[in-house]
Design an enzyme around this catalytic site. Structure first.
Site, short mmCIF file in Angstrom:
data_model
loop_
_atom_site.label_atom_id
_atom_site.label_comp_id
_atom_site.label_asym_id
_atom_site.label_seq_id
_atom_site.Cartn_x
_atom_site.Cartn_y
_atom_site.Cartn_z
N GLY A 209 0.81 -1.22 0.00
CA GLY A 209 0.00 0.00 0.00
C GLY A 209 0.84 1.26 0.00
CG LEU B 266 -1.06 1.57 -3.83
CD1 LEU B 266 -2.20 1.11 -4.74
CD2 LEU B 266 -0.01 0.48 -3.74
N GLY C 211 5.14 4.07 -9.17
CA GLY C 211 5.91 2.83 -9.37
C GLY C 211 5.00 1.61 -9.29
CG HIS C 212 3.09 0.59 -5.57
ND1 HIS C 212 3.18 1.67 -4.72
CD2 HIS C 212 3.78 -0.40 -4.96
CE1 HIS C 212 3.87 1.33 -3.64
NE2 HIS C 212 4.26 0.08 -3.76
CD GLN D 41 7.56 -7.67 3.75
OE1 GLN D 41 6.79 -8.49 3.24
NE2 GLN D 41 8.15 -6.74 3.03
N GLY E 142 8.98 -5.19 -8.59
CA GLY E 142 9.85 -4.11 -9.04
C GLY E 142 11.33 -4.41 -8.86
CD GLN E 143 16.42 -3.10 -12.14
OE1 GLN E 143 15.98 -2.96 -13.27
NE2 GLN E 143 17.53 -2.52 -11.71
CE LYS E 144 12.93 1.88 -3.74
NZ LYS E 144 12.62 1.06 -2.60
CB SER F 107 5.49 3.32 0.57
OG SER F 107 4.95 2.61 -0.51
P1 AMP Z 1 6.02 -2.33 -1.68
O1 AMP Z 1 4.63 -1.81 -1.53
O2 AMP Z 1 7.09 -1.35 -1.33
O3 AMP Z 1 6.20 -3.69 -1.06
O4 AMP Z 1 6.21 -2.57 -3.24
C1 AMP Z 1 5.33 -3.40 -3.96
C2 AMP Z 1 5.95 -3.70 -5.30
O5 AMP Z 1 6.17 -2.49 -6.01
C3 AMP Z 1 7.32 -4.40 -5.15
O6 AMP Z 1 7.42 -5.42 -6.13
C4 AMP Z 1 8.27 -3.27 -5.41
O7 AMP Z 1 9.52 -3.70 -5.92
C5 AMP Z 1 7.52 -2.44 -6.43
N1 AMP Z 1 8.02 -1.07 -6.43
C6 AMP Z 1 8.28 -0.30 -5.34
N2 AMP Z 1 8.79 0.89 -5.71
C7 AMP Z 1 8.86 0.86 -7.07
C8 AMP Z 1 9.32 1.79 -8.05
N3 AMP Z 1 9.81 2.97 -7.71
N4 AMP Z 1 9.24 1.44 -9.35
C9 AMP Z 1 8.74 0.21 -9.71
N5 AMP Z 1 8.30 -0.70 -8.83
C10 AMP Z 1 8.36 -0.38 -7.52
#
Ligand code: AMP
Length: 282
Positions: free
Chosen positions: A31, A33, A36-37, A61, A149-151, A188
């Site tokens: 969340g 969001l 990127g998401h 985690q 995400g590659q992030k 986030s």
């Molecule tokens: P999170 O909510 O941070 O767990 O992220 C959910 C998904 O979004 C994960 O697969 C992240 O790698 C991806 N994600 C987070 N930040 C970015 C970004 N800046 N660009 C692309 N994907 C992202």
């Protein structure tokens, strides 16, 4: 958009959809969001007839309780963004729904070396927690495609390993990192930065770019040292700045000029821990 809080309701919906031969794309998130998401949602929409997002701040985690408690929650805005992006369904479960028997159970995933370096080393137990929630989401949703995400480069490698362990037919798609105009990777956690910290934060991107532009075959320690200084000048407390084999994440100290490399950074801007990475040669 259909919103599901209960596993059984989501599964009923998926069963109906699959009767029409739908392929399912899953975008797991915590969340808060951002664009990127949404880029992951877009990619899933292009490749599947049904796109499901999940929002679950996974307690299993978080190795740092304060980080968990301060994790931003913006569910109403998230729902608006997902509707606008054309997401078909949102799974927004409670902790009890995901972990009916509690989240401290002794399941262990054999992640080997991957769990001993970088994020694995600095966040003990983190990847076990990631695997627990992904195992559960994959089991509930049985997606054809998974978008991450590659992030979170190492996380993608861990999930790829998990898919093997589970013998899951889901295909993992690793999507490019979306960045703010100044280069800061969208995250986030960026919403927790004050104005000064936000300005400092771009040093991570600058350090990664510095490595990419200056790395030469041979010993790479000078380029790492210089990039560490760039971060420290902007008040970062560094967990790691690493140059590693892009496929195994083994550290590389002497580069032969051909090996595919990734540079990876994790550092605290005061209270907020940020990570980023960059492929250095293709
Ligand atoms: P999170 O909510 O941070 O767990 O992220 C959910 C998904 O979004 C994960 O697969 C992240 O790698 C991806 N994600 C987070 N930040 C970015 C970004 N800046 N660009 C692309 N994907 C992202």
């Amino acid at each position: 958009m259909n919103l599901f809080k209960k596993t059984g309701h989501l599964q009923g919906y998926l069963q109906e959809a699959r009767k029409q031969g739908s392929s399912t794309g899953l975008v797991p998130t915590m969340g808060a969001l951002h664009a990127g998401h949404l880029s992951l949602i877009n990619q899933s929409k292009q490749q599947n007839s049904l796109t499901i997002a999940s929002i679950f701040v996974n307690p299993a985690q978080f190795n740092d309780k304060k980080d968990f408690e301060k994790y931003p929650v913006t569910i109403e805005k998230d729902i608006e963004l997902l509707v606008a992006a054309g997401c078909d369904a949102l799974f927004w479960p409670t902790v009890e729904e995901i972990y009916p028997n509690g989240y401290t159970s002794p399941v262990h995933y054999e992640l080997g070396y991957l769990e001993t370096v970088l994020e694995g080393k600095y966040r003990p137990g983190h990847f076990q927690g990631v695997c627990r929630v992904m195992d559960r989401l994959l089991d509930i949703i049985q997606p054809d495609n998974l978008y991450m995400g590659q992030k979170d480069y190492q996380q993608c490698m861990v999930v790829s390993r998990l898919l093997n362990i589970m013998q899951s037919p889901a295909v993992l798609h690793t999507c490019a990192t979306l960045r703010e105009p100044d280069g800061l990777a969208m995250s986030s956690r960026n919403t927790r930065l004050n104005e000064n910290e936000r300005e400092n934060a771009v040093a991570i991107f600058a350090a990664l770019q510095f490595i990419k532009e200056n790395i030469q075959p041979g010993n790479v320690s000078a380029v790492i040292e210089q990039s560490r200084r760039m971060l420290e000048e902007k008040e970062f407390r560094i967990d790691y700045v690493a140059i590693a084999d892009a496929e195994t994440l083994e550290p590389v100290m002497n580069w032969d000029g051909r090996q595919k490399l990734s540079a990876l950074v994790a550092a605290f801007q005061h209270e907020v821990r940020l990570i980023d990475n960059m492929l250095l040669n293709g």
